[in-house]
Scaffold this motif. Sequence first.
Motif, mmCIF file in Angstrom:
data_model
loop_
_atom_site.group_PDB
_atom_site.id
_atom_site.type_symbol
_atom_site.label_atom_id
_atom_site.label_comp_id
_atom_site.label_asym_id
_atom_site.label_seq_id
_atom_site.Cartn_x
_atom_site.Cartn_y
_atom_site.Cartn_z
ATOM 1 N N VAL A 43 10.847 7.866 -1.461
ATOM 2 C CA VAL A 43 11.134 9.140 0.729
ATOM 3 C C VAL A 43 10.681 7.362 1.214
ATOM 4 O O VAL A 43 10.333 6.318 1.179
ATOM 5 C CB VAL A 43 9.669 9.230 0.333
ATOM 6 N N ASP A 44 11.749 7.459 2.138
ATOM 7 C CA ASP A 44 11.948 6.385 3.218
ATOM 8 C C ASP A 44 10.077 6.264 3.869
ATOM 9 O O ASP A 44 9.791 7.096 4.219
ATOM 10 C CB ASP A 44 12.996 6.232 4.103
ATOM 11 N N GLY A 45 9.950 5.263 4.102
ATOM 12 C CA GLY A 45 8.190 4.892 4.023
ATOM 13 C C GLY A 45 7.791 3.956 4.902
ATOM 14 O O GLY A 45 9.029 2.467 3.570
ATOM 15 N N PRO A 46 6.987 2.508 5.253
ATOM 16 C CA PRO A 46 6.793 1.530 4.946
ATOM 17 C C PRO A 46 6.862 1.027 3.155
ATOM 18 O O PRO A 46 6.006 1.529 2.522
ATOM 19 C CB PRO A 46 4.994 1.634 4.951
ATOM 20 N N GLY A 47 7.595 0.333 2.739
ATOM 21 C CA GLY A 47 7.265 -0.466 1.350
ATOM 22 C C GLY A 47 7.985 0.376 0.384
ATOM 23 O O GLY A 47 7.763 0.050 -0.745
ATOM 24 N N PHE A 48 8.622 1.700 1.150
ATOM 25 C CA PHE A 48 9.094 2.552 0.176
ATOM 26 C C PHE A 48 7.869 3.344 -1.028
ATOM 27 O O PHE A 48 6.977 3.673 -0.260
ATOM 28 C CB PHE A 48 10.400 2.235 -0.786
ATOM 29 N N LEU A 49 8.078 3.401 -2.689
ATOM 30 C CA LEU A 49 7.249 3.045 -3.639
ATOM 31 C C LEU A 49 6.387 2.340 -4.228
ATOM 32 O O LEU A 49 5.202 1.971 -3.993
ATOM 33 C CB LEU A 49 8.114 3.583 -4.565
ATOM 34 N N VAL A 50 7.232 1.202 -4.703
ATOM 35 C CA VAL A 50 6.226 0.463 -5.129
ATOM 36 C C VAL A 50 5.820 -1.364 -4.652
ATOM 37 O O VAL A 50 4.735 -1.063 -4.835
ATOM 38 C CB VAL A 50 7.793 -0.653 -6.209
ATOM 39 N N ASN A 51 6.367 -0.872 -3.588
ATOM 40 C CA ASN A 51 5.799 -2.847 -2.602
ATOM 41 C C ASN A 51 4.191 -1.526 -2.642
ATOM 42 O O ASN A 51 3.489 -2.559 -1.739
ATOM 43 C CB ASN A 51 6.938 -3.146 -1.512
ATOM 44 N N ARG A 52 4.685 -0.296 -2.070
ATOM 45 C CA ARG A 52 3.594 0.271 -0.996
ATOM 46 C C ARG A 52 2.571 0.088 -1.829
ATOM 47 O O ARG A 52 1.146 -0.255 -1.346
ATOM 48 C CB ARG A 52 3.580 1.702 -0.543
ATOM 49 N N SER A 53 2.304 0.524 -2.993
ATOM 50 C CA SER A 53 1.565 0.928 -3.879
ATOM 51 C C SER A 53 1.390 -0.060 -4.521
ATOM 52 O O SER A 53 -0.258 -0.171 -4.758
ATOM 53 C CB SER A 53 2.299 1.653 -5.261
ATOM 54 N N ASN A 54 1.870 -1.715 -4.370
ATOM 55 C CA ASN A 54 1.318 -2.912 -4.183
ATOM 56 C C ASN A 54 0.516 -3.588 -3.444
ATOM 57 O O ASN A 54 -0.265 -4.871 -3.645
ATOM 58 C CB ASN A 54 1.839 -3.823 -4.659
ATOM 59 N N ARG A 55 0.677 -3.173 -2.438
ATOM 60 C CA ARG A 55 -0.170 -3.850 -1.423
ATOM 61 C C ARG A 55 -2.223 -4.324 -1.278
ATOM 62 O O ARG A 55 -1.743 -5.768 -0.909
ATOM 63 C CB ARG A 55 -0.378 -2.234 0.324
ATOM 64 N N PRO A 56 -2.433 -3.674 -1.283
ATOM 65 C CA PRO A 56 -3.989 -3.996 -2.121
ATOM 66 C C PRO A 56 -3.981 -5.175 -3.195
ATOM 67 O O PRO A 56 -4.752 -5.640 -2.526
ATOM 68 C CB PRO A 56 -4.232 -2.486 -2.711
ATOM 69 N N PHE A 57 -2.929 -5.782 -3.977
ATOM 70 C CA PHE A 57 -3.030 -6.624 -4.310
ATOM 71 C C PHE A 57 -3.561 -7.442 -3.826
ATOM 72 O O PHE A 57 -4.279 -8.541 -4.400
ATOM 73 C CB PHE A 57 -2.249 -6.497 -5.348
ATOM 74 N N GLY A 58 -3.133 -8.353 -2.373
ATOM 75 C CA GLY A 58 -2.693 -9.189 -1.194
ATOM 76 C C GLY A 58 -3.986 -9.136 -0.517
ATOM 77 O O GLY A 58 -5.123 -9.608 -0.146
ATOM 78 N N VAL A 59 -4.457 -7.804 0.017
ATOM 79 C CA VAL A 59 -4.652 -6.951 1.030
ATOM 80 C C VAL A 59 -6.080 -7.144 0.771
ATOM 81 O O VAL A 59 -6.749 -8.191 1.233
ATOM 82 C CB VAL A 59 -4.208 -6.099 2.032
ATOM 83 N N GLU A 60 -6.662 -6.221 -0.288
ATOM 84 C CA GLU A 60 -8.098 -6.593 -1.058
ATOM 85 C C GLU A 60 -8.458 -8.239 -0.807
ATOM 86 O O GLU A 60 -9.578 -8.804 -0.646
ATOM 87 C CB GLU A 60 -8.436 -5.856 -2.443
ATOM 88 N N ALA A 61 -7.350 -8.450 -1.393
ATOM 89 C CA ALA A 61 -8.206 -10.401 -2.132
ATOM 90 C C ALA A 61 -8.547 -10.610 -0.610
ATOM 91 O O ALA A 61 -8.766 -11.867 -0.727
ATOM 92 C CB ALA A 61 -6.769 -10.939 -2.813
ATOM 93 N N LEU A 62 -7.279 -10.994 0.644
ATOM 94 C CA LEU A 62 -7.803 -11.608 1.209
ATOM 95 C C LEU A 62 -9.326 -11.014 2.091
ATOM 96 O O LEU A 62 -9.778 -11.718 2.942
ATOM 97 C CB LEU A 62 -6.627 -11.182 2.296
ATOM 98 N N ASN A 63 -9.363 -9.714 1.931
ATOM 99 C CA ASN A 63 -10.811 -8.620 2.361
ATOM 100 C C ASN A 63 -12.207 -9.590 1.417
ATOM 101 O O ASN A 63 -12.742 -9.993 1.694
ATOM 102 C CB ASN A 63 -11.231 -7.370 2.054
ATOM 103 N N LEU A 64 -11.401 -9.672 0.444
ATOM 104 C CA LEU A 64 -11.885 -10.603 -0.906
ATOM 105 C C LEU A 64 -12.817 -12.049 -0.188
ATOM 106 O O LEU A 64 -14.600 -12.389 -0.051
ATOM 107 C CB LEU A 64 -12.158 -10.636 -1.827
ATOM 108 N N LEU A 65 -11.996 -12.806 0.526
ATOM 109 C CA LEU A 65 -11.974 -14.114 0.588
ATOM 110 C C LEU A 65 -12.251 -14.125 1.932
ATOM 111 O O LEU A 65 -14.012 -14.811 2.139
ATOM 112 C CB LEU A 65 -10.737 -14.961 0.695
ATOM 113 N N GLN A 66 -12.547 -13.104 2.858
ATOM 114 C CA GLN A 66 -12.837 -13.320 4.146
ATOM 115 C C GLN A 66 -14.479 -12.698 4.653
ATOM 116 O O GLN A 66 -15.152 -13.261 5.012
ATOM 117 C CB GLN A 66 -12.146 -12.010 5.281
ATOM 118 N N ALA A 67 -14.814 -12.006 3.628
ATOM 119 C CA ALA A 67 -16.280 -11.564 3.101
ATOM 120 C C ALA A 67 -17.183 -12.550 2.545
ATOM 121 O O ALA A 67 -18.209 -12.049 1.978
ATOM 122 C CB ALA A 67 -15.948 -10.532 2.625
ATOM 123 N N ARG A 68 -16.122 -13.600 1.889
ATOM 124 C CA ARG A 68 -16.517 -14.866 1.139
ATOM 125 C C ARG A 68 -17.385 -14.523 -0.230
ATOM 126 O O ARG A 68 -18.291 -14.492 -0.755
ATOM 127 C CB ARG A 68 -17.793 -15.233 1.998
#
Length: 355
Positions: A58-83
């Motif tokens: 369905v039309d929306g941010p990232g459609f299906l696959v890229n939306r589902s993959n967001r945490p792979f990069g986002v959570e890595a950045l959160n982990l780095l920021q939290a040291r």
Amino acid sequence: AIAAGVPNPERVVGFHFFNPATRMKLAEVVAGAASSEAALERVRALGAAMGKRVVNAVDGPGFLVNRSNRPFGVEALNLLQARVADVETIDRIARLGGGFRMGPFELQDFGGIDVGFAVAQSFYEQSFGEPRWRPSPLSAKMIAAGWLGRKTGRGWYAYPPGRPEDPPAPKPRRGGSVAIGGGFPVLDALRERAEAGGWTVTSTEDGTIDVGGTRVPLLATGSLDALGGAVGFHALPTLGLVELTGRRVDAVEGFFHALGLHTAWVGDAPGLVLGRIVSQLVNEASFAVTEGVGTPEDVDDGMVLALNHPRGPFAWLELVGARHVVGVLDALRAELGEERYRVAPSLRRRLTNAA
């Protein structure tokens, strides 16, 4: 937006390929608000004729696959920021512990940190501030410095040489006695591995192991600070790498090395590194399916065929177990007080129904 400007909006359909399009075996067919079933079916047939696994989205941010993959990069950045861990360690844990071909920072360098940040901003704006999709200030700092990844010769790594090579796994050796509790599939996998390696395995408190009198909790329902102990660990049933935190106890790390497992020392947090990334992948996919963006089967096929993940989020959920995934997310929300770790309702129901 495109369909709104043409005479026959029912004929407008999204057809999304993955890079490189000639090699990736999957394509998304994206239904807009006005897309007709006849138009959608025609594009699905075209994708099938190209030899693609076609998934509906369905039309929306990232459609299906890229939306589902967001945490792979986002959570890595959160982990780095939290040291919790540095760039190289996070990437190594993802590769050796999770079986991902590239770590999240290596992947950001490959695609361009500026490109990824623009996508993150788009997600955040289109969702009107969804906390799970909040862009990282670390990315903004890299862009300001001109460190955009491979294309500029510097990103999270310098090019050359790029990320360091992974070390070989420790050589397995037969050991003595260890006590391993239950309650989580990863502990069952650890017990099986130890018994196959000639260890005498007895039982202990659920959610823990005991090595030479040292109680070592599995950090699936809290941090080491919350669960108590001198040293804690986290791993997934894939058992490629074990993360450790707390006081360095040679006997504990030696036990995992004797099983032929890599280890990595990181800062304290529920789920440590890989547990957080995988749990958020499962959570995001659960939100997407609940919202009707796609099906679990399409999510899993998309992550594997389009993004080269070792398995999809719902396959991870089956492997790791709902108690483990929800435990990590609940503990993160309780300890950090951040809304981005709220559990998808369908994922919560899955845990409740399994009880």
